[in-house]
Design a protein around this motif. Sequence first.
Motif, PDB file in Angstrom:
ATOM      1  N   GLY A 146      36.259-103.560 -30.073  1.00 53.42           N
ATOM      2  CA  GLY A 146      35.899-102.214 -29.640  1.00 53.42           C
ATOM      3  C   GLY A 146      34.431-101.930 -29.929  1.00 53.42           C
ATOM      4  O   GLY A 146      33.770-101.219 -29.162  1.00 53.42           O
ATOM      5  N   PHE A 195      35.223 -93.856 -37.980  1.00 52.53           N
ATOM      6  CA  PHE A 195      34.938 -95.198 -38.469  1.00 52.53           C
ATOM      7  C   PHE A 195      33.497 -95.539 -38.092  1.00 52.53           C
ATOM      8  O   PHE A 195      33.014 -95.155 -37.022  1.00 52.53           O
ATOM      9  N   VAL A 225      34.632 -88.815 -30.642  1.00 52.02           N
ATOM     10  CA  VAL A 225      35.744 -89.738 -30.921  1.00 52.02           C
ATOM     11  C   VAL A 225      37.065 -88.969 -30.794  1.00 52.02           C
ATOM     12  O   VAL A 225      37.157 -87.829 -31.250  1.00 52.02           O
ATOM     13  N   TYR A 263      38.530 -90.694 -43.614  1.00 55.96           N
ATOM     14  CA  TYR A 263      37.648 -91.653 -44.239  1.00 55.96           C
ATOM     15  C   TYR A 263      37.097 -91.024 -45.502  1.00 55.96           C
ATOM     16  O   TYR A 263      36.844 -89.818 -45.480  1.00 55.96           O
TER      17      TYR A 263
HETATM   18  C1  LIG Z   1      36.874 -94.686 -33.993  1.00 56.75           C
HETATM   19  C2  LIG Z   1      36.632 -96.167 -33.906  1.00 56.75           C
HETATM   20  N1  LIG Z   1      35.579 -96.603 -33.204  1.00 56.75           N
HETATM   21  C3  LIG Z   1      35.339 -97.916 -33.077  1.00 56.75           C
HETATM   22  C4  LIG Z   1      36.146 -98.861 -33.664  1.00 56.75           C
HETATM   23  C5  LIG Z   1      35.767-100.287 -33.562  1.00 56.75           C
HETATM   24  O1  LIG Z   1      36.716-101.107 -32.993  1.00 56.75           O
HETATM   25  P1  LIG Z   1      36.829-102.643 -33.432  1.00 56.75           P
HETATM   26  O2  LIG Z   1      37.359-102.705 -34.801  1.00 56.75           O
HETATM   27  O3  LIG Z   1      37.775-103.209 -32.409  1.00 56.75           O
HETATM   28  O4  LIG Z   1      35.469-103.233 -33.311  1.00 56.75           O
HETATM   29  C6  LIG Z   1      37.273 -98.438 -34.386  1.00 56.75           C
HETATM   30  C7  LIG Z   1      38.236 -99.359 -34.994  1.00 56.75           C
HETATM   31  O5  LIG Z   1      38.104-100.183 -35.780  1.00 56.75           O
HETATM   32  C8  LIG Z   1      37.507 -97.052 -34.528  1.00 56.75           C
HETATM   33  O6  LIG Z   1      38.551 -96.611 -35.238  1.00 56.75           O
END
Ligand SMILES: Cc1ncc(COP(=O)(O)O)c(C=O)c1O
Length: 369
Positions: A62, A88, A133, A312
């Motif tokens: 992601g 995150f 988000v 978090y």
């Molecule tokens: C809000 C958010 N954005 C981005 C990511 C990044 O995704 P990834 O861990 O697949 O790189 C995550 C998850 O880990 C997330 O929870």
Amino acid sequence: MPDKIPYLDLPAQIRSVRKEIDAAIARTLDNCSFCLGPDVTQFEKDFAKFCGAQHCIAFNSGTSALHIALILLGAGPGDEVITTPYTFVATSWAISYVGAKPVYVDTEDGTMNLDPKLVERAITTKTRAVMPVHLYGQPFDIDPILEICRKHKLPLVEDSAQAHAAKYKGKSIGTFGEISCFSFYPGKNLGAAGEGGALVTNNTAFAARAKSLREHGSTVRYYHDEVGFNYRMEGIQGAVLGVKLPHLQKWTNERRRVAHRYHELLRDTPLQLPREAAYAESAYHLYVVRHPQRDKLKEHLDANGVGCALHYPLPLHLQKCYASLGHKPGDFPMAEKAARECLSLPIYPELTDAQIQRVVEVIKDFFKK
Ligand SMILES: Cc1ncc(COP(=O)(O)O)c(C=O)c1O
């Protein structure tokens, strides 16, 4: 002592689809389609359809999808991207990777999502995009933010990493912004057997460039149109996701069942429960309760065999990696308060009513003391 209740029970989900996953992985091994390949292509088609989008481009995470989204939107050094400090860290990584500056806007107390009322005043001549988000699986309030974006001719990127199958005013998230990015990290609502991610969009030019960028900036092998990345999804991940996708809606319904049961049973406790906004149908990636004595409550749950976690504990503006932004405690009071009070309870489709009742019993026992 009763059986422990894990915070997350990935083995339970794998068990339920194990035969199909074994067959899908065996097929990948037989074909040796390890990087992209037919299963990834099929998954892209199916996930685009699931989101009601024209295109889905699969990535190795992601984070990579978010990075490419900002490149597609032309964000670079000297630009600013408006986002939330309460997420995150990967949301902010994407901004940093393109050399732009994360401009944080505080969250709403109730949903803990970006506060639409605060977005407009953060816009400057350097703003290149707005990237909220869908936190914990609950869509942010999209309409007022879209209206501000339209007024200022700014693109909206949805960080949908936690919100597969969530709905805003009855419509699946994923196509409200120019681009929407998902994570298939194993613990996500739709999780791979390793890392994975995707972006979805209705913009055909973005989709074509995203495909090239994930594959070394190339559409014809060994000819490179621009500096690219190795951000390809692995064939095995496409195969596993293809098995799991048909179950996603059912699993989301089960998450919602768990959440509603918690609501019912915890209503009369001093906890602040997650509030589903009237516009939202949350995918309940997480069920986050709040209380000023969070640390003590966590200790009590841990001691009694109930897994829990913090999402978090420290907002991004106070992280060491972003010290150069010059923020201090108090800059985003709602995000900071949420970080002090949040506690994520176990939530997954396989959680039984007896397990839910046990979690509630342990929580009630804490407040009796
Ligand atoms: C809000 C958010 N954005 C981005 C990511 C990044 O995704 P990834 O861990 O697949 O790189 C995550 C998850 O880990 C997330 O929870």
